[in-house]
Design an enzyme around this catalytic site. Structure first.
Site, short mmCIF file in Angstrom:
data_model
loop_
_atom_site.label_atom_id
_atom_site.label_comp_id
_atom_site.label_asym_id
_atom_site.label_seq_id
_atom_site.Cartn_x
_atom_site.Cartn_y
_atom_site.Cartn_z
N TYR A 29 -18.24 -11.63 -29.23
CA TYR A 29 -18.96 -12.82 -28.85
C TYR A 29 -19.07 -12.90 -29.56
CZ TYR A 29 -21.64 -15.01 -25.07
OH TYR A 29 -22.39 -15.94 -24.14
N LYS B 251 -10.43 -0.67 -2.06
CA LYS B 251 -9.11 -0.99 -2.40
C LYS B 251 -8.85 -1.21 -3.46
CE LYS B 251 -4.92 -2.63 -0.69
NZ LYS B 251 -4.41 -2.42 0.66
N GLU C 141 -6.27 -9.79 2.34
CA GLU C 141 -6.77 -8.40 2.65
C GLU C 141 -7.53 -8.75 3.71
OE1 GLU C 141 -5.91 -4.48 2.59
OE2 GLU C 141 -4.91 -5.76 1.40
N ASP C 142 -6.71 -7.81 4.89
CA ASP C 142 -7.39 -7.95 5.93
C ASP C 142 -8.17 -9.10 6.06
OD1 ASP C 142 -6.89 -5.18 6.19
OD2 ASP C 142 -9.30 -5.24 5.81
N ASP D 291 -1.13 -6.39 3.73
CA ASP D 291 -1.22 -5.72 5.26
C ASP D 291 0.19 -5.93 5.64
OD1 ASP D 291 -3.24 -5.86 5.91
OD2 ASP D 291 -4.40 -7.33 6.10
N GLY E 119 2.55 -9.03 15.07
CA GLY E 119 1.51 -10.30 14.05
C GLY E 119 1.73 -10.08 12.63
N ALA E 120 1.04 -9.79 11.50
CA ALA E 120 1.03 -9.44 10.31
C ALA E 120 2.36 -8.66 9.93
CB ALA E 120 -0.17 -9.29 9.80
N ASN F 291 -3.91 3.23 14.03
CA ASN F 291 -5.31 3.73 12.94
C ASN F 291 -6.33 3.31 13.97
OD1 ASN F 291 -4.20 5.79 11.35
ND2 ASN F 291 -3.96 4.37 9.46
#
Length: 493
Positions: free
Chosen positions: A116, A171, A213-214, A239, A273-274, A365
């Site tokens: 520092y 994650k 994500e999501d 995804d 979709g994705a 899922n």
């Protein structure tokens, strides 16, 4: 007691029980749990006296309702006192799953002065003079932001940023465990694409990569494309691309098992979709014979009106014969089914109508498009997204190694060459001598996977393939359009 869902460690409970101490006591407990449809995974004696014994019985159940039914069945036994029930998943999440830990010791003034002030100022000035040194002198070289708006979390839907945080923590833990990558959740209290792009752009100097994500379609496509244009670090929507990589790897080995070539097979994909769009894009790059894509309105085909631009492109470049029947009809004679959509769409009879040596990837899922037990009666190879079934298609096989390779290469973008290299690496880890109908992908705990994927991605980043010649075919797929619709990947993270 009949249950339709399979018991899972995700609904594991530990029940503290006091039971009369006789020769049959423990057997009565385990028999009761088994008859209730749960699976005993551990039984530990906690305490005892001349007349009673106290045990902790741990079992996997199918869901919260099933767990309650198991507890009620035990409570109804003579001589049994259920003292406490602990949900092991909630216990694991107490206080969160990740933490910050310093890499340097701060034991005295000398070390503090270098880590520092005043010593750190010299490093700050060096980076100010040469910003590229941030990769060498800060956490940027090994840090990834896991960004979500909480709009498409697992199969739970739009539950918001706070409720998404446990998934993002998980994650980040997977990044560290399997790739040695320091990842941190960034959960955003906005679902406006402009705001998300602005925020991620503003925080990007700290990170060596962005993992989206999501985030629900269609904005996930727009956000990814815009960030790729703005940033000089890789932007990767797991995804989409993580799912596509692992599916390509698994399909590569599944086709080896049944002795078919990708160029000769007809694939039916449920869910455009994705995840589904990315899977189809990668399969088309690799020269798949034909694909029929299904979503809520049915099969995409030429002449269908009211399509957004991404679906329009799929309609023009898949479904060669413009088939317009339902999903069950499309499966007749098909070689491969890939589901990234919704549970219980198909039966074993539907799988039986597929071509000989059929391949079924039912990846929704926690409940897949078809019961894997029924599918295995008719298909040569069956895979799901579940950890309690053979051939789990799990993104953790891809994203830790992909980011490890990109970070090591100081890559500025994620490319399809990297995706294909990663898929080949995952497929090859299994080994030709090990492949069989129940082993088409390696275990997520196989220590060879992440290093192999990282090496493949690093090589692809450092020696990219030359651009393809102009061609209107699959080699020139456009970027996924911002208007693309349908749910994000249902695969667990």
């Amino acid at each position: 007691m009949a249950i339709t869902r399979l018991p899972s460690a995700g609904f594991s409970i530990t029940i503290r029980i006091s039971v009369t101490a006789d020769a049959s006591a423990i057997g009565r407990l385990t028999t009761c749990v088994g008859e209730a449809g749960a699976i005993v995974t551990a039984l530990d004696v906690v305490d005892s006296d001349p007349t009673t014994v106290v045990v902790d019985l741990t079992c996997d159940t199918a869901d919260a309702t099933h767990a309650d039914q198991v507890v009620k069945a035990l409570t109804a036994l003579d001589g049994v006192d259920v003292r406490k029930v602990s949900d092991r998943t909630f216990l694991l999440h107490l206080g969160g799953k990740i933490e910050v830990s310093p890499k340097v010791a701060l034991r005295n003034r000398d070390e503090l002065s270098r880590a520092y002030t005043p010593g750190v100022a010299r490093v700050c000035l060096a980076i100010a003079e040469n910003p590229a040194d941030a990769r060498r002198l800060t956490i940027k070289r090994n840090t990834v932001a896991v960004v979500t708006d909480g709009s498409a979390v697992l199969g739970l839907g739009n539950i918001g940023p706070a409720a998404a945080l446990p998934v993002m923590e998980g994650k980040a833990a997977l990044f560290k465990r399997f790739g040695g990558v320091d990842a941190w959740p960034v959960v955003l209290d906005t679902q406006d694409p402009d705001e998300i792009v602005s925020i991620v752009r503003a925080i990007a100097p700290q990170y060596g990569g962005i993992n989206l994500e999501d985030i629900a379609a269609p904005r996930c496509f727009e956000i990814e494309n815009r960030l790729r244009e703005l940033l000089d670090i890789p932007v990767f929507h797991d995804d989409q691309h993580g799912t596509a990589i692992v599916v390509l790897a698994a399909l590569t080995n599944a086709l080896r098992v049944v002795g078919k070539k990708l160029a000769d097979v007809r694939v039916v994909v449920s869910g455009a979709g994705a995840a589904g769009t990315a899977i189809m894009k990668l399969l088309l790059r690799q020269g798949v014979g034909d694909i029929i894509a299904y979503d809520r309105q049915g099969p995409l085909h030429r002449g269908l009106e009211g399509l957004n631009s991404a679906w329009q492109w799929l309609a023009e470049n898949t479904n060669r014969d413009a088939f317009s029947g339902d999903l069950k009809a499309a499966l007749r004679g098909a070689d491969v089914f890939i589901g990234v959509s919704a549970p219980n769409l198909l039966t074993g009879d539907d799988v039986a109508a597929m071509a000989p040596d059929a391949i079924v990837f039912a990846l929704a899922n926690p409940d897949p498009e078809v019961d894997p037990r029924e599918a295995r009666k008719h298909a040569a190879v069956v895979a799901t997204g579940r950890s309690d079934q053979p051939n789990q298609i799990n993104n953790v096989l891809a994203f830790p190694g992909v980011f490890r390779g990109m970070l090591d290469a100081h890559a500025e973008e994620f490319t399809e060459e990297m995706a294909i290299a990663a898929a080949r690496a995952i497929a090859d880890v299994v080994g030709a001598e090990k492949i069989n109908p129940t082993v088409i992908v390696p275990s997520v705990f196989d220590s060879r996977v992440a290093p192999a994927v990282a090496a493949a991605v690093r090589a692809a980043a450092q020696h990219p393939a030359p651009p393809p010649a102009a061609d209107p075919g699959p080699a020139d797929l456009p970027e996924i359009a911002a208007e693309a619709a349908a749910p994000a990947s249902p695969l667990s993270s």
